[in-house]
Design a protein around this motif. Structure first.
Motif, PDB file in Angstrom:
ATOM      1  N   ALA A   1      -6.132  -2.872 -12.857  1.00 55.21           N
ATOM      2  CA  ALA A   1      -5.520  -1.587 -12.516  1.00 55.21           C
ATOM      3  C   ALA A   1      -6.503  -0.442 -12.734  1.00 55.21           C
ATOM      4  CB  ALA A   1      -4.253  -1.372 -13.349  1.00 55.21           C
ATOM      5  N   ARG A   2      -7.203  -0.459 -13.856  1.00 49.70           N
ATOM      6  CA  ARG A   2      -8.168   0.608 -14.152  1.00 49.70           C
ATOM      7  C   ARG A   2      -9.339   0.605 -13.176  1.00 49.70           C
ATOM      8  NH1 ARG A   2      -7.352  -0.882 -19.707  1.00 49.70           N
ATOM      9  NH2 ARG A   2      -9.308  -2.071 -19.668  1.00 49.70           N
ATOM     10  N   ALA A   3      -9.633  -0.565 -12.611  1.00 48.30           N
ATOM     11  CA  ALA A   3     -10.772  -0.691 -11.713  1.00 48.30           C
ATOM     12  C   ALA A   3     -10.505  -0.147 -10.319  1.00 48.30           C
ATOM     13  CB  ALA A   3     -11.195  -2.156 -11.614  1.00 48.30           C
ATOM     14  N   LEU A   4      -9.256   0.156 -10.001  1.00 46.34           N
ATOM     15  CA  LEU A   4      -8.922   0.665  -8.671  1.00 46.34           C
ATOM     16  C   LEU A   4      -9.267   2.138  -8.550  1.00 46.34           C
ATOM     17  CD1 LEU A   4      -5.394  -0.907  -8.046  1.00 46.34           C
ATOM     18  CD2 LEU A   4      -7.610  -1.728  -7.203  1.00 46.34           C
ATOM     19  N   ARG A   5      -9.825   2.500  -7.418  1.00 48.77           N
ATOM     20  CA  ARG A   5     -10.002   3.912  -7.133  1.00 48.77           C
ATOM     21  C   ARG A   5      -8.651   4.470  -6.673  1.00 48.77           C
ATOM     22  NH1 ARG A   5     -13.542   3.724  -1.496  1.00 48.77           N
ATOM     23  NH2 ARG A   5     -11.769   3.744  -0.049  1.00 48.77           N
ATOM     24  N   PRO A   6      -8.434   5.791  -6.701  1.00 47.64           N
ATOM     25  CA  PRO A   6      -7.161   6.342  -6.214  1.00 47.64           C
ATOM     26  C   PRO A   6      -6.863   5.864  -4.795  1.00 47.64           C
ATOM     27  CG  PRO A   6      -8.401   8.022  -7.370  1.00 47.64           C
ATOM     28  CD  PRO A   6      -9.321   6.829  -7.254  1.00 47.64           C
ATOM     29  N   GLY A   7      -5.652   5.373  -4.608  1.00 47.37           N
ATOM     30  CA  GLY A   7      -5.255   4.804  -3.324  1.00 47.37           C
ATOM     31  C   GLY A   7      -5.579   3.339  -3.173  1.00 47.37           C
ATOM     32  N   GLY A   8      -6.243   2.748  -4.181  1.00 49.45           N
ATOM     33  CA  GLY A   8      -6.608   1.336  -4.109  1.00 49.45           C
ATOM     34  C   GLY A   8      -5.452   0.407  -4.449  1.00 49.45           C
ATOM     35  N   TYR A   9      -5.595  -0.856  -4.053  1.00 50.53           N
ATOM     36  CA  TYR A   9      -4.522  -1.835  -4.202  1.00 50.53           C
ATOM     37  C   TYR A   9      -4.962  -3.026  -5.043  1.00 50.53           C
ATOM     38  CZ  TYR A   9      -1.744   0.294  -0.438  1.00 50.53           C
ATOM     39  OH  TYR A   9      -0.995   1.142   0.326  1.00 50.53           O
ATOM     40  N   VAL A  10      -4.051  -3.530  -5.845  1.00 53.44           N
ATOM     41  CA  VAL A  10      -4.203  -4.838  -6.459  1.00 53.44           C
ATOM     42  C   VAL A  10      -3.247  -5.789  -5.745  1.00 53.44           C
ATOM     43  CG1 VAL A  10      -2.505  -4.397  -8.312  1.00 53.44           C
ATOM     44  CG2 VAL A  10      -4.230  -6.165  -8.599  1.00 53.44           C
ATOM     45  N   VAL A  11      -3.736  -6.955  -5.377  1.00 52.33           N
ATOM     46  CA  VAL A  11      -2.961  -7.956  -4.630  1.00 52.33           C
ATOM     47  C   VAL A  11      -2.971  -9.246  -5.438  1.00 52.33           C
ATOM     48  CG1 VAL A  11      -2.747  -9.248  -2.474  1.00 52.33           C
ATOM     49  CG2 VAL A  11      -3.608  -6.887  -2.428  1.00 52.33           C
ATOM     50  N   LEU A  12      -1.778  -9.719  -5.808  1.00 55.85           N
ATOM     51  CA  LEU A  12      -1.661 -10.869  -6.697  1.00 55.85           C
ATOM     52  C   LEU A  12      -0.730 -11.925  -6.118  1.00 55.85           C
ATOM     53  CD1 LEU A  12      -1.036  -8.947 -10.053  1.00 55.85           C
ATOM     54  CD2 LEU A  12      -3.226  -9.883  -9.273  1.00 55.85           C
ATOM     55  N   GLN A  13      -1.091 -13.182  -6.288  1.00 58.72           N
ATOM     56  CA  GLN A  13      -0.202 -14.322  -6.044  1.00 58.72           C
ATOM     57  C   GLN A  13      -0.467 -15.337  -7.138  1.00 58.72           C
ATOM     58  OE1 GLN A  13       0.460 -14.850  -1.345  1.00 58.72           O
ATOM     59  NE2 GLN A  13      -1.624 -15.244  -1.958  1.00 58.72           N
ATOM     60  N   TRP A  14       0.591 -15.967  -7.596  1.00 60.49           N
ATOM     61  CA  TRP A  14       0.404 -16.989  -8.629  1.00 60.49           C
ATOM     62  C   TRP A  14       1.623 -17.901  -8.667  1.00 60.49           C
ATOM     63  CZ3 TRP A  14       2.434 -12.299  -9.366  1.00 60.49           C
ATOM     64  CH2 TRP A  14       3.506 -12.141 -10.243  1.00 60.49           C
ATOM     65  N   THR A  15       1.534 -18.929  -9.491  1.00 61.98           N
ATOM     66  CA  THR A  15       2.567 -19.948  -9.612  1.00 61.98           C
ATOM     67  C   THR A  15       3.149 -19.921 -11.023  1.00 61.98           C
ATOM     68  OG1 THR A  15       1.494 -21.336  -7.955  1.00 61.98           O
ATOM     69  CG2 THR A  15       2.973 -22.448  -9.476  1.00 61.98           C
ATOM     70  N   GLY A  16       4.400 -20.365 -11.161  1.00 64.29           N
ATOM     71  CA  GLY A  16       5.046 -20.348 -12.470  1.00 64.29           C
ATOM     72  C   GLY A  16       5.624 -18.993 -12.790  1.00 64.29           C
ATOM     73  N   ALA A  17       6.205 -18.335 -11.792  1.00 60.33           N
ATOM     74  CA  ALA A  17       6.683 -16.959 -11.940  1.00 60.33           C
ATOM     75  C   ALA A  17       8.185 -16.862 -12.176  1.00 60.33           C
ATOM     76  CB  ALA A  17       6.309 -16.147 -10.696  1.00 60.33           C
ATOM     77  N   GLN A  18       8.825 -17.980 -12.505  1.00 58.43           N
ATOM     78  CA  GLN A  18      10.269 -17.964 -12.691  1.00 58.43           C
ATOM     79  C   GLN A  18      10.655 -17.147 -13.923  1.00 58.43           C
ATOM     80  OE1 GLN A  18       8.320 -20.648 -13.045  1.00 58.43           O
ATOM     81  NE2 GLN A  18       8.909 -21.889 -14.811  1.00 58.43           N
ATOM     82  N   PRO A  19      11.882 -16.591 -13.936  1.00 54.26           N
ATOM     83  CA  PRO A  19      12.340 -15.845 -15.116  1.00 54.26           C
ATOM     84  C   PRO A  19      12.321 -16.719 -16.365  1.00 54.26           C
ATOM     85  CG  PRO A  19      13.790 -15.466 -13.236  1.00 54.26           C
ATOM     86  CD  PRO A  19      12.872 -16.569 -12.839  1.00 54.26           C
ATOM     87  N   ARG A  20      12.111 -16.099 -17.524  1.00 55.74           N
ATOM     88  CA  ARG A  20      12.067 -16.847 -18.781  1.00 55.74           C
ATOM     89  C   ARG A  20      13.343 -17.652 -19.001  1.00 55.74           C
ATOM     90  NH1 ARG A  20       6.856 -17.130 -20.416  1.00 55.74           N
ATOM     91  NH2 ARG A  20       5.871 -15.074 -20.346  1.00 55.74           N
ATOM     92  N   GLY A  21      14.456 -17.095 -18.576  1.00 57.29           N
ATOM     93  CA  GLY A  21      15.731 -17.765 -18.798  1.00 57.29           C
ATOM     94  C   GLY A  21      15.884 -19.070 -18.053  1.00 57.29           C
ATOM     95  N   ASP A  22      15.061 -19.278 -17.029  1.00 56.87           N
ATOM     96  CA  ASP A  22      15.126 -20.523 -16.261  1.00 56.87           C
ATOM     97  C   ASP A  22      14.453 -21.680 -16.985  1.00 56.87           C
ATOM     98  OD1 ASP A  22      16.370 -19.033 -14.369  1.00 56.87           O
ATOM     99  OD2 ASP A  22      14.795 -19.209 -12.845  1.00 56.87           O
ATOM    100  N   GLY A  23      13.703 -21.379 -18.038  1.00 57.00           N
ATOM    101  CA  GLY A  23      13.001 -22.430 -18.765  1.00 57.00           C
ATOM    102  C   GLY A  23      11.765 -22.890 -18.025  1.00 57.00           C
ATOM    103  N   PRO A  24      10.938 -23.709 -18.654  1.00 54.12           N
ATOM    104  CA  PRO A  24       9.714 -24.189 -18.012  1.00 54.12           C
ATOM    105  C   PRO A  24      10.006 -25.122 -16.846  1.00 54.12           C
ATOM    106  CG  PRO A  24      10.077 -25.338 -20.079  1.00 54.12           C
ATOM    107  CD  PRO A  24      11.099 -24.243 -20.015  1.00 54.12           C
ATOM    108  N   GLY A  25       9.162 -25.061 -15.847  1.00 56.52           N
ATOM    109  CA  GLY A  25       9.305 -25.920 -14.688  1.00 56.52           C
ATOM    110  C   GLY A  25       8.325 -27.068 -14.740  1.00 56.52           C
ATOM    111  N   MET A  26       7.607 -27.282 -13.637  1.00 56.38           N
ATOM    112  CA  MET A  26       6.648 -28.383 -13.580  1.00 56.38           C
ATOM    113  C   MET A  26       5.612 -28.305 -14.699  1.00 56.38           C
ATOM    114  SD  MET A  26       3.864 -29.463 -10.656  1.00 56.38           S
ATOM    115  CE  MET A  26       4.980 -30.283  -9.515  1.00 56.38           C
ATOM    116  N   PHE A  27       5.148 -27.096 -15.007  1.00 49.62           N
ATOM    117  CA  PHE A  27       4.116 -26.967 -16.031  1.00 49.62           C
ATOM    118  C   PHE A  27       4.615 -27.486 -17.376  1.00 49.62           C
ATOM    119  CE2 PHE A  27       2.265 -22.996 -13.727  1.00 49.62           C
ATOM    120  CZ  PHE A  27       1.869 -23.797 -12.681  1.00 49.62           C
ATOM    121  N   GLY A  28       5.883 -27.189 -17.702  1.00 48.96           N
ATOM    122  CA  GLY A  28       6.435 -27.660 -18.966  1.00 48.96           C
ATOM    123  C   GLY A  28       6.525 -29.173 -19.025  1.00 48.96           C
TER     124      GLY A  28
END
Length: 267
Positions: free
Chosen positions: A123-150
């Protein structure tokens, strides 16, 4: 070795086409940032396809990966282009402030031991108007418990496998989408795209494991997700991967909960 720095580019290249396609799809959500040029940070560069694409669009690209093999592949693919690639795990990011038009990281966060600090550095590395773009796995809510990784951690730590995997325990982590979004907002960004559950080409197609699909699933996980464990187990790698996959499908935990977030630093 950690899970990611042990990966070999020639193995990963056999299964990474869906990852590249989804990365390009995510980047298309960054407004007109890809038309602006400037500097582009590629965090977890893999075999270099996104770094090359950004450089061909006129960006100066800084790319990193925890795997020396991946960095070497990126350097080869991007030879002659404005791409600087170096070995650097996401946990050790040291990006210059307000430099980048885009900071992109696809399918990396779940390999990072702690994401708060790396996200804030992006976030700090972005210039004004810049974007951070993220994709990842294992993003389920904590309440759902661990999935495949668990399930993977449980089997790898069982008496049958623990000794054989003493130096190769799974390194994946779950980071709920809402928690990642909260860190980005707290770091001064505004969320422009929030998708806590996206469809990925490698997502499970149904609740049960089709025996006909097992050989291909086994191959993919041995080359990527379970690469470190497969290397440590040698001839018993298939046995381990099959045990994990069967347990995952029997527990109906084959959904990997992929997430996509795009955020912008206000101009």
């Amino acid at each position: 070795m950690t899970a990611t720095n042990a990966w070999l580019a020639e193995d990963y290249a056999q299964v990474n086409t869906p990852h590249v396609k989804t990365a390009l799809a995510a980047l298309s959500l960054a407004g007109d940032a890809l038309e602006q040029g400037g500097a582009f940070a590629e965090i977890g560069c893999g075999t270099g396809e996104i770094a090359r694409t950004a450089a061909e669009r006129g960006f100066d690209v800084w790319a990193c990966d925890a795997s020396p093999s991946m960095v070497d592949a990126t350097r080869r693919l991007c030879a002659g282009l404005s791409v600087h690639a170096e070995v650097c795990p996401a946990e050790k990011l040291d990006l210059p402030q307000e430099r980048f038009t885009v900071a992109h990281s696809s399918w990396v966060l779940h390999w990072v031991t702690e994401v708060d600090a790396p996200l804030r550095r992006m976030a700090r590395a972005l210039r004004p108007g810049g974007y951070v773009v993220l994709q990842w796995t294992g993003a389920q809510p904590r309440g759902d418990g661990p999935g495949m990784f668990g399930i993977l951690r449980e089997i790898a730590g069982s008496p049958k496998w623990k000794g054989l995997l003493a130096g190769a325990q799974p390194a994946m982590h779950e980071y709920p989408a809402e928690e990642v979004a909260e860190v980005l907002v707290d770091a001064g960004l505004e969320i422009t795209h929030y998708e806590p559950e996206i469809v990925h080409a490698l997502s499970a197609k149904g609740p049960g494991l089709d025996p006909a699909e097992l050989p291909e699933l086994r191959r993919r996980y041995k080359l990527a997700g379970f690469a470190t464990q497969a290397a440590a187990l040698g001839e018993r790698a298939d046995e381990f991967v099959d045990e994990v996959l069967r347990a995952v499908f029997e527990a109906d935990r084959a959904r990997l909960h992929h997430a996509r977030i795009v955020a912008r630093r206000p101009a």
